[in-house]
Design a protein around this motif. Sequence first.
Motif, PDB file in Angstrom:
ATOM      1  N   ARG A 178      47.283  18.344 100.052  1.00 50.98           N
ATOM      2  CA  ARG A 178      46.120  18.814  99.307  1.00 50.98           C
ATOM      3  C   ARG A 178      46.430  20.186  98.740  1.00 50.98           C
ATOM      4  O   ARG A 178      46.646  21.140  99.501  1.00 50.98           O
ATOM      5  N   LEU A 179      46.469  20.274  97.444  1.00 47.08           N
ATOM      6  CA  LEU A 179      46.690  21.545  96.777  1.00 47.08           C
ATOM      7  C   LEU A 179      45.357  22.229  96.509  1.00 47.08           C
ATOM      8  O   LEU A 179      44.349  21.581  96.238  1.00 47.08           O
ATOM      9  N   SER A 180      45.378  23.545  96.591  1.00 40.76           N
ATOM     10  CA  SER A 180      44.199  24.349  96.279  1.00 40.76           C
ATOM     11  C   SER A 180      44.555  25.369  95.213  1.00 40.76           C
ATOM     12  O   SER A 180      45.705  25.812  95.121  1.00 40.76           O
ATOM     13  N   CYS A 181      43.557  25.765  94.451  1.00 37.93           N
ATOM     14  CA  CYS A 181      43.749  26.781  93.418  1.00 37.93           C
ATOM     15  C   CYS A 181      42.540  27.704  93.434  1.00 37.93           C
ATOM     16  O   CYS A 181      41.417  27.272  93.140  1.00 37.93           O
ATOM     17  N   ALA A 182      42.782  28.954  93.773  1.00 43.64           N
ATOM     18  CA  ALA A 182      41.724  29.958  93.753  1.00 43.64           C
ATOM     19  C   ALA A 182      41.734  30.634  92.396  1.00 43.64           C
ATOM     20  O   ALA A 182      42.746  31.204  91.985  1.00 43.64           O
TER      21      ALA A 182
ATOM     22  N   TYR B 274      43.101  11.572  84.384  1.00 46.74           N
ATOM     23  CA  TYR B 274      44.327  11.516  85.168  1.00 46.74           C
ATOM     24  C   TYR B 274      45.484  10.943  84.352  1.00 46.74           C
ATOM     25  O   TYR B 274      45.287  10.098  83.475  1.00 46.74           O
ATOM     26  N   ALA B 275      46.675  11.393  84.677  1.00 46.08           N
ATOM     27  CA  ALA B 275      47.865  10.752  84.143  1.00 46.08           C
ATOM     28  C   ALA B 275      47.966   9.354  84.733  1.00 46.08           C
ATOM     29  O   ALA B 275      47.600   9.136  85.897  1.00 46.08           O
ATOM     30  N   ASP B 276      48.471   8.408  83.951  1.00 45.46           N
ATOM     31  CA  ASP B 276      48.619   7.040  84.447  1.00 45.46           C
ATOM     32  C   ASP B 276      49.467   6.997  85.714  1.00 45.46           C
ATOM     33  O   ASP B 276      49.243   6.167  86.595  1.00 45.46           O
ATOM     34  N   SER B 277      50.427   7.892  85.794  1.00 42.61           N
ATOM     35  CA  SER B 277      51.371   7.878  86.914  1.00 42.61           C
ATOM     36  C   SER B 277      50.727   8.244  88.251  1.00 42.61           C
ATOM     37  O   SER B 277      51.312   7.996  89.302  1.00 42.61           O
ATOM     38  N   VAL B 278      49.534   8.835  88.214  1.00 44.31           N
ATOM     39  CA  VAL B 278      48.905   9.269  89.471  1.00 44.31           C
ATOM     40  C   VAL B 278      47.551   8.621  89.720  1.00 44.31           C
ATOM     41  O   VAL B 278      46.945   8.843  90.765  1.00 44.31           O
ATOM     42  N   LYS B 279      47.085   7.828  88.775  1.00 43.15           N
ATOM     43  CA  LYS B 279      45.775   7.186  88.935  1.00 43.15           C
ATOM     44  C   LYS B 279      45.747   6.349  90.209  1.00 43.15           C
ATOM     45  O   LYS B 279      46.680   5.601  90.496  1.00 43.15           O
ATOM     46  N   GLY B 280      44.666   6.507  90.954  1.00 48.15           N
ATOM     47  CA  GLY B 280      44.510   5.766  92.191  1.00 48.15           C
ATOM     48  C   GLY B 280      45.163   6.423  93.387  1.00 48.15           C
ATOM     49  O   GLY B 280      44.951   6.003  94.522  1.00 48.15           O
ATOM     50  N   ARG B 281      45.965   7.454  93.145  1.00 50.63           N
ATOM     51  CA  ARG B 281      46.642   8.159  94.255  1.00 50.63           C
ATOM     52  C   ARG B 281      46.204   9.601  94.382  1.00 50.63           C
ATOM     53  O   ARG B 281      46.165  10.149  95.477  1.00 50.63           O
ATOM     54  N   PHE B 282      45.918  10.246  93.251  1.00 50.11           N
ATOM     55  CA  PHE B 282      45.525  11.654  93.243  1.00 50.11           C
ATOM     56  C   PHE B 282      44.038  11.758  92.912  1.00 50.11           C
ATOM     57  O   PHE B 282      43.510  10.975  92.123  1.00 50.11           O
ATOM     58  N   THR B 283      43.403  12.778  93.493  1.00 53.06           N
ATOM     59  CA  THR B 283      41.998  13.037  93.213  1.00 53.06           C
ATOM     60  C   THR B 283      41.794  14.525  92.977  1.00 53.06           C
ATOM     61  O   THR B 283      42.147  15.344  93.838  1.00 53.06           O
ATOM     62  N   ILE B 284      41.229  14.848  91.834  1.00 49.85           N
ATOM     63  CA  ILE B 284      40.929  16.249  91.524  1.00 49.85           C
ATOM     64  C   ILE B 284      39.461  16.506  91.841  1.00 49.85           C
ATOM     65  O   ILE B 284      38.600  15.644  91.630  1.00 49.85           O
ATOM     66  N   SER B 285      39.191  17.695  92.375  1.00 50.30           N
ATOM     67  CA  SER B 285      37.818  18.062  92.675  1.00 50.30           C
ATOM     68  C   SER B 285      37.667  19.569  92.524  1.00 50.30           C
ATOM     69  O   SER B 285      38.662  20.291  92.399  1.00 50.30           O
TER      70      SER B 285
ATOM     71  N   ARG C  21      32.881  28.378  95.107  1.00 50.85           N
ATOM     72  CA  ARG C  21      34.041  29.128  95.593  1.00 50.85           C
ATOM     73  C   ARG C  21      35.105  29.340  94.526  1.00 50.85           C
ATOM     74  O   ARG C  21      36.166  29.892  94.820  1.00 50.85           O
ATOM     75  N   ASN C  22      34.808  28.892  93.293  1.00 50.28           N
ATOM     76  CA  ASN C  22      35.797  29.009  92.208  1.00 50.28           C
ATOM     77  C   ASN C  22      37.147  28.459  92.644  1.00 50.28           C
ATOM     78  O   ASN C  22      38.191  29.083  92.445  1.00 50.28           O
ATOM     79  N   THR C  23      37.114  27.300  93.258  1.00 52.75           N
ATOM     80  CA  THR C  23      38.328  26.700  93.787  1.00 52.75           C
ATOM     81  C   THR C  23      38.490  25.287  93.253  1.00 52.75           C
ATOM     82  O   THR C  23      37.522  24.529  93.166  1.00 52.75           O
ATOM     83  N   LEU C  24      39.718  24.969  92.908  1.00 50.15           N
ATOM     84  CA  LEU C  24      40.090  23.654  92.403  1.00 50.15           C
ATOM     85  C   LEU C  24      41.014  23.005  93.430  1.00 50.15           C
ATOM     86  O   LEU C  24      41.813  23.702  94.069  1.00 50.15           O
ATOM     87  N   TYR C  25      40.885  21.693  93.576  1.00 47.70           N
ATOM     88  CA  TYR C  25      41.702  20.978  94.551  1.00 47.70           C
ATOM     89  C   TYR C  25      42.411  19.799  93.892  1.00 47.70           C
ATOM     90  O   TYR C  25      41.939  19.244  92.899  1.00 47.70           O
ATOM     91  N   LEU C  26      43.518  19.416  94.500  1.00 42.01           N
ATOM     92  CA  LEU C  26      44.190  18.179  94.108  1.00 42.01           C
ATOM     93  C   LEU C  26      44.629  17.477  95.386  1.00 42.01           C
ATOM     94  O   LEU C  26      45.553  17.938  96.062  1.00 42.01           O
ATOM     95  N   GLN C  27      43.938  16.403  95.723  1.00 41.66           N
ATOM     96  CA  GLN C  27      44.324  15.591  96.863  1.00 41.66           C
ATOM     97  C   GLN C  27      45.347  14.572  96.395  1.00 41.66           C
ATOM     98  O   GLN C  27      45.083  13.793  95.483  1.00 41.66           O
ATOM     99  N   MET C  28      46.502  14.604  97.030  1.00 38.60           N
ATOM    100  CA  MET C  28      47.600  13.731  96.630  1.00 38.60           C
ATOM    101  C   MET C  28      47.934  12.801  97.791  1.00 38.60           C
ATOM    102  O   MET C  28      48.362  13.268  98.849  1.00 38.60           O
ATOM    103  N   ASP C  29      47.737  11.533  97.578  1.00 43.87           N
ATOM    104  CA  ASP C  29      48.021  10.514  98.589  1.00 43.87           C
ATOM    105  C   ASP C  29      49.123   9.575  98.101  1.00 43.87           C
ATOM    106  O   ASP C  29      49.425   9.526  96.911  1.00 43.87           O
ATOM    107  N   SER C  30      49.680   8.836  99.036  1.00 44.29           N
ATOM    108  CA  SER C  30      50.747   7.876  98.710  1.00 44.29           C
ATOM    109  C   SER C  30      51.832   8.522  97.851  1.00 44.29           C
ATOM    110  O   SER C  30      52.266   7.967  96.841  1.00 44.29           O
ATOM    111  N   LEU C  31      52.279   9.675  98.274  1.00 40.47           N
ATOM    112  CA  LEU C  31      53.266  10.423  97.498  1.00 40.47           C
ATOM    113  C   LEU C  31      54.591   9.689  97.422  1.00 40.47           C
ATOM    114  O   LEU C  31      55.027   9.045  98.387  1.00 40.47           O
ATOM    115  N   GLN C  32      55.211   9.816  96.262  1.00 33.19           N
ATOM    116  CA  GLN C  32      56.485   9.158  95.984  1.00 33.19           C
ATOM    117  C   GLN C  32      57.521  10.201  95.577  1.00 33.19           C
ATOM    118  O   GLN C  32      57.153  11.296  95.131  1.00 33.19           O
ATOM    119  N   PRO C  33      58.811   9.884  95.681  1.00 29.17           N
ATOM    120  CA  PRO C  33      59.842  10.859  95.287  1.00 29.17           C
ATOM    121  C   PRO C  33      59.656  11.364  93.853  1.00 29.17           C
ATOM    122  O   PRO C  33      59.951  12.530  93.574  1.00 29.17           O
TER     123      PRO C  33
END
Length: 121
Positions: free
Chosen positions: A19-23, A59-70, A75-87
Amino acid sequence: QVTLVESGGGSVEVGGSLRLSCAASGYSLRPLCMGWFRQPPTKGREEVAVIARGGSTRYADSVKGRFTISQDNARNTLYLQMDSLQPEDTAMYYCATWPMHECSRDGYNYWGQGTQVTVSS
């Protein structure tokens, strides 16, 4: 001056999650769109996910269904939940903002220093 600080990157195995965060700070009014792009080693940038002020997403086609932005506007914070990560998700990930009233693809004009995501098989 707009400042974006990413965190949450790291190394994971295939199928793992991060899970990435951006302040974000420095703007008087939140831009219409904020999001994430990535840049793999020796490759160009790719817009990954974008969220508008009202909550609509892209979303980019390459991440649809795996990544979720919120976003957490309080809190002026952005998130990127990344699941089923691939190389192929291995890249430097950057948080970005768009000009105040724009949301065009790859139209961001500010970004942070980035956070590295490495996925190993």
